[in-house]
Design a protein around this motif. Structure first.
Motif, short mmCIF file in Angstrom:
data_model
loop_
_atom_site.label_atom_id
_atom_site.label_comp_id
_atom_site.label_asym_id
_atom_site.label_seq_id
_atom_site.Cartn_x
_atom_site.Cartn_y
_atom_site.Cartn_z
N TYR A 10 0.83 -1.21 0.00
CA TYR A 10 0.00 0.00 0.00
C TYR A 10 0.86 1.26 0.00
O TYR A 10 0.50 2.28 0.56
CB TYR A 10 -0.97 0.02 1.19
CG TYR A 10 -1.66 -1.28 1.45
CD1 TYR A 10 -2.45 -1.88 0.47
CD2 TYR A 10 -1.52 -1.93 2.67
CE1 TYR A 10 -3.08 -3.09 0.71
CE2 TYR A 10 -2.16 -3.13 2.91
CZ TYR A 10 -2.94 -3.71 1.92
OH TYR A 10 -3.56 -4.91 2.17
N ARG A 119 -10.53 -3.85 2.58
CA ARG A 119 -9.73 -3.69 1.37
C ARG A 119 -8.24 -3.83 1.64
O ARG A 119 -7.46 -4.13 0.74
CB ARG A 119 -10.02 -2.34 0.74
CG ARG A 119 -11.43 -2.29 0.18
CD ARG A 119 -11.73 -0.98 -0.43
NE ARG A 119 -10.88 -0.79 -1.60
CZ ARG A 119 -10.98 0.26 -2.39
NH1 ARG A 119 -11.86 1.18 -2.15
NH2 ARG A 119 -10.19 0.38 -3.42
N TRP A 137 -8.63 -9.44 4.46
CA TRP A 137 -8.43 -8.44 3.43
C TRP A 137 -8.71 -9.05 2.08
O TRP A 137 -8.67 -10.26 1.90
CB TRP A 137 -7.02 -7.87 3.50
CG TRP A 137 -5.95 -8.91 3.34
CD1 TRP A 137 -5.34 -9.27 2.18
CD2 TRP A 137 -5.39 -9.75 4.37
NE1 TRP A 137 -4.43 -10.28 2.42
CE2 TRP A 137 -4.45 -10.59 3.76
CE3 TRP A 137 -5.61 -9.86 5.74
CZ2 TRP A 137 -3.72 -11.52 4.46
CZ3 TRP A 137 -4.88 -10.80 6.44
CH2 TRP A 137 -3.95 -11.61 5.81
N GLU A 138 -9.03 -8.19 1.13
CA GLU A 138 -9.27 -8.66 -0.23
C GLU A 138 -7.99 -9.20 -0.82
O GLU A 138 -6.90 -8.85 -0.39
CB GLU A 138 -9.80 -7.51 -1.11
CG GLU A 138 -11.13 -6.95 -0.63
CD GLU A 138 -12.29 -7.93 -0.75
OE1 GLU A 138 -12.21 -8.88 -1.54
OE2 GLU A 138 -13.27 -7.73 -0.04
N VAL A 142 -5.13 -4.28 -3.36
CA VAL A 142 -6.21 -3.70 -4.14
C VAL A 142 -6.06 -2.21 -4.37
O VAL A 142 -6.78 -1.64 -5.15
CB VAL A 142 -7.59 -3.98 -3.50
CG1 VAL A 142 -7.85 -5.46 -3.43
CG2 VAL A 142 -7.69 -3.35 -2.13
N TYR A 143 -5.15 -1.56 -3.66
CA TYR A 143 -4.94 -0.14 -3.88
C TYR A 143 -4.00 0.11 -5.04
O TYR A 143 -3.77 1.23 -5.42
CB TYR A 143 -4.41 0.54 -2.61
CG TYR A 143 -5.55 0.93 -1.74
CD1 TYR A 143 -6.07 0.03 -0.83
CD2 TYR A 143 -6.14 2.17 -1.84
CE1 TYR A 143 -7.14 0.36 -0.04
CE2 TYR A 143 -7.20 2.51 -1.05
CZ TYR A 143 -7.70 1.61 -0.14
OH TYR A 143 -8.76 1.95 0.63
N GLY A 185 -10.24 4.24 2.53
CA GLY A 185 -10.74 2.95 2.05
C GLY A 185 -11.90 3.08 1.09
O GLY A 185 -12.22 2.16 0.35
N ASP A 186 -12.59 4.25 1.06
CA ASP A 186 -13.71 4.47 0.15
C ASP A 186 -13.25 5.06 -1.17
O ASP A 186 -14.05 5.24 -2.08
CB ASP A 186 -14.73 5.41 0.79
CG ASP A 186 -15.37 4.82 2.04
OD1 ASP A 186 -15.48 3.59 2.10
OD2 ASP A 186 -15.73 5.59 2.93
N VAL A 188 -11.24 5.41 -4.78
CA VAL A 188 -10.81 4.57 -5.89
C VAL A 188 -9.91 5.43 -6.76
O VAL A 188 -10.26 6.53 -7.14
CB VAL A 188 -12.01 4.05 -6.70
CG1 VAL A 188 -11.53 3.27 -7.91
CG2 VAL A 188 -12.92 3.22 -5.85
#
Length: 196
Positions: A10, A119, A137-138, A142-143, A185-186, A188
């Motif tokens: 991340y 996430r 976690w996914e 994912v970031y 986290g919200d 994108v």
């Protein structure tokens, strides 16, 4: 001469002892975990009291409540305990629980279907793989997403430590300021910059 490779996730370098960035990241993840768990404590309590209809009925609500609270207090509650006392014990314990315990127990609650996956994961506590049975976690980082054309990466999108969207295309890099979401986290990060 020894060469040590640095590991990042991340956009944060993983260090021992934990760096300030790691602590800040883990605190943000812990806050999201606590929100989810607190919500489930209240929902399970409401189902157990018959205030909310749900699959499994009141019995399922009470079982879920007992399971959540037991994960953090370390002991189970016999039939003599009042459901209000179990809820209150869970809420009070959750308010003071350490990040490492959240890291361990949140995965168990995910595997039981009580809370949803996040996430991102906390950093620096273990070397659990992204596909472990109780990971919370996914899959993957994912970031960071990448767009591929044939064998090579054309563009990559990631969120840096300052919450900025970094878009790298070949040798060019563009930076977008963070979005106005309630939490990172919200957000994108995509080809259009930062979106909620």
């Amino acid at each position: 001469m020894t060469h040590t490779s640095t590991q990042t996730r991340y956009g944060i370098e993983i260090t021992k002892p934990h760096s300030k960035e790691m602590y800040e990241h883990n605190d943000a993840i812990a806050l999201e975990m606590k929100r989810n768990i607190l919500s489930e404590i209240h929902l399970s309590y409401s189902r157990a009291m018959g205030n909310i209809a749900a699959n499994g009925g009141m019995d399922k609500g009470e079982k879920d409540l007992r399971k959540i609270v037991q994960a953090f207090v370390g002991y189970s509650f016999s039939d003599g305990y009042d459901i209000d006392e179990i809820r209150d014990t869970g809420i009070n314990t959750l308010a003071n629980v350490e990040n490492y315990m959240l890291h361990q127990e949140y995965g168990y609650l995910c595997s039981e279907g009580i809370v949803s996956k996040l996430r991102m994961k906390m950093l620096g506590f273990d070397k659990a793989p992204d596909d472990c049975w109780d990971c919370y976690w996914e899959d993957g980082d994912v970031y960071t997403s990448q767009v591929q054309t044939s064998d090579r990466v054309r563009a990559s999108y990631s969120i840096n430590d300052e919450g900025q969207c970094i878009i790298k295309e070949d040798d060019t890099q563009r930076v977008y300021e963070g979005c106005e979401c309630e939490s990172l986290g919200d957000c994108v990060c995509d080809g259009d910059g930062m979106q909620c």
